[in-house]
Design an enzyme around this catalytic site. Sequence first.
Site, PDB file in Angstrom:
ATOM      1  N   GLY A 233      52.454  44.903  38.211  1.00 34.13           N
ATOM      2  CA  GLY A 233      51.712  44.558  39.413  1.00 34.13           C
ATOM      3  C   GLY A 233      51.908  43.099  39.773  1.00 34.13           C
TER       4      GLY A 233
ATOM      5  N   GLY B 218      50.016  41.682  42.410  1.00 36.52           N
ATOM      6  CA  GLY B 218      48.910  41.293  43.268  1.00 36.52           C
ATOM      7  C   GLY B 218      48.428  39.919  42.825  1.00 36.52           C
TER       8      GLY B 218
ATOM      9  N   GLN C 250      46.172  38.778  40.673  1.00 37.75           N
ATOM     10  CA  GLN C 250      46.049  38.538  39.242  1.00 37.75           C
ATOM     11  C   GLN C 250      47.408  38.613  38.547  1.00 37.75           C
ATOM     12  OE1 GLN C 250      43.974  36.826  36.747  1.00 37.75           O
ATOM     13  NE2 GLN C 250      42.544  37.907  38.088  1.00 37.75           N
ATOM     14  N   GLY C 251      48.199  39.629  38.878  1.00 35.94           N
ATOM     15  CA  GLY C 251      49.517  39.748  38.271  1.00 35.94           C
ATOM     16  C   GLY C 251      50.391  38.553  38.595  1.00 35.94           C
TER      17      GLY C 251
ATOM     18  N   SER D 136      54.700  43.541  47.588  1.00 34.80           N
ATOM     19  CA  SER D 136      54.590  42.824  46.318  1.00 34.80           C
ATOM     20  C   SER D 136      55.967  42.469  45.770  1.00 34.80           C
ATOM     21  CB  SER D 136      53.818  43.668  45.292  1.00 34.80           C
ATOM     22  OG  SER D 136      52.481  43.852  45.688  1.00 34.80           O
TER      23      SER D 136
ATOM     24  N   ALA E  13      42.477  51.714  40.376  1.00 34.54           N
ATOM     25  CA  ALA E  13      42.858  53.040  40.858  1.00 34.54           C
ATOM     26  C   ALA E  13      44.311  53.350  40.512  1.00 34.54           C
ATOM     27  CB  ALA E  13      42.644  53.129  42.363  1.00 34.54           C
TER      28      ALA E  13
ATOM     29  N   HIS F 102      40.821  43.744  32.513  1.00 32.26           N
ATOM     30  CA  HIS F 102      39.578  44.395  32.919  1.00 32.26           C
ATOM     31  C   HIS F 102      39.429  45.642  32.048  1.00 32.26           C
ATOM     32  CE1 HIS F 102      36.213  45.320  35.340  1.00 32.26           C
ATOM     33  NE2 HIS F 102      36.779  46.045  36.287  1.00 32.26           N
TER      34      HIS F 102
ATOM     35  N   ASP G  20      31.311  42.487  34.516  1.00 31.43           N
ATOM     36  CA  ASP G  20      32.169  42.200  35.659  1.00 31.43           C
ATOM     37  C   ASP G  20      31.763  43.020  36.885  1.00 31.43           C
ATOM     38  OD1 ASP G  20      34.793  40.757  36.437  1.00 31.43           O
ATOM     39  OD2 ASP G  20      35.120  42.800  37.132  1.00 31.43           O
TER      40      ASP G  20
END
Length: 400
Positions: free
Chosen positions: A89, A91, A93-94, A117, A152, A175, A259
Amino acid sequence: MSFIARSAFRQAARAAAVAAPARSFSALARSAAISHVPRAAAFKAASSQTRTIKTINFGGTEETVYERSDYPPAKLQETFKNDTLAVLGYGPQGRGQALNLRDNKLNVIIGCRKGASWDKAVSEGWVPGKDLFEINEACDKGTVIMNLLSDAAQSKLWSEIKPYLTKGKTLYFSHGFSVVYADDTGVIPPKDIDVVLVAPKGSGTTVRNLFLEGRGINGSVAVYQDYSGKAMERAVALGVGVGTGYLYETTFKKEVFSDLYGERGVLMGAIQGLFVAQYEVLRAKGHSPSEAFNETVEEATQSLYPLIGANGMDWMYANCSTTAQRGALDWWKKFHDASRPVFEELYASVEDGTETRRSLTKNSASNYRSELEKELAEIADHEMWRTGIAVRKLRPENQK
């Protein structure tokens, strides 16, 4: 600027002019008494983030804290010299974690789907076929699979990722969602791998920006499964590698509960609700949009919140006008008593999985993007935030 803000800033200026040892409220001494370290030395160490102490007293509770100084770049490189860190990923955070790992000179690759991305990764120097791959190929090459896809997507793509989690590899999360709510997500890791968590306490953008500033964000670290016997040691090293300044221990379950609870509460959900409620009452009572916004949002975010973050709410109460002080002391318990039942309801919703099931259902729907845009537009189109656009343009730093 209102009287409370002017008073607070005057007090802050006076405090800054006094020598550090004479201050009655050191942020470090107030909030976390450090074991075996003199106050002056502790303050200086905290400022440079080179502390090496391990036990800190947080409001009367002793906790173990791991720090960046424990893992300088050379030690990070030695720890992961035989590893390929596959970040899934790209996004916020990635992206933030991957760029920090790369700057720490670790062997990191990206796994993501072609599209926005992928294009973003290419624009920031990741090379297809070299350190940028489709997700399955990155999983095949990686020894540490850093699953930073959306919650998801983690559930949806688990059947594709799991075959690559062969004996001895490490599965990393930021997470605890997918593992803790396995009954809903289907994410059940194999038994012969390490499963760890490093959760930076901020957005991926903040993780990256603080790293570039030489600071580092705080984060939590946890081990769900220790197959190698070195899972915690490697998790802490990964935490430092992705840009944290210090890490405190937690569990997957506690991390995901706190969180989900926090972001629905005072971090985002509750604060939006309080902002809107206060703004709307001011407008209904005849105050102009600019006055209502400045007294609700601008003064909070630009003046008071930074001072609270630096020194604590007790310091703010002690350093404001007597009129503001009296009002705050009289009213905070009323707000507490009114909101406590809502927070109890919220935590129960997190604890019983209601929030998880709703997130998975809504965020996996085919019309997810269009429905999201409608909900975001409802916030953006509110007069308060439209007023905010004009107010922000007036800030001196935004003047051209």
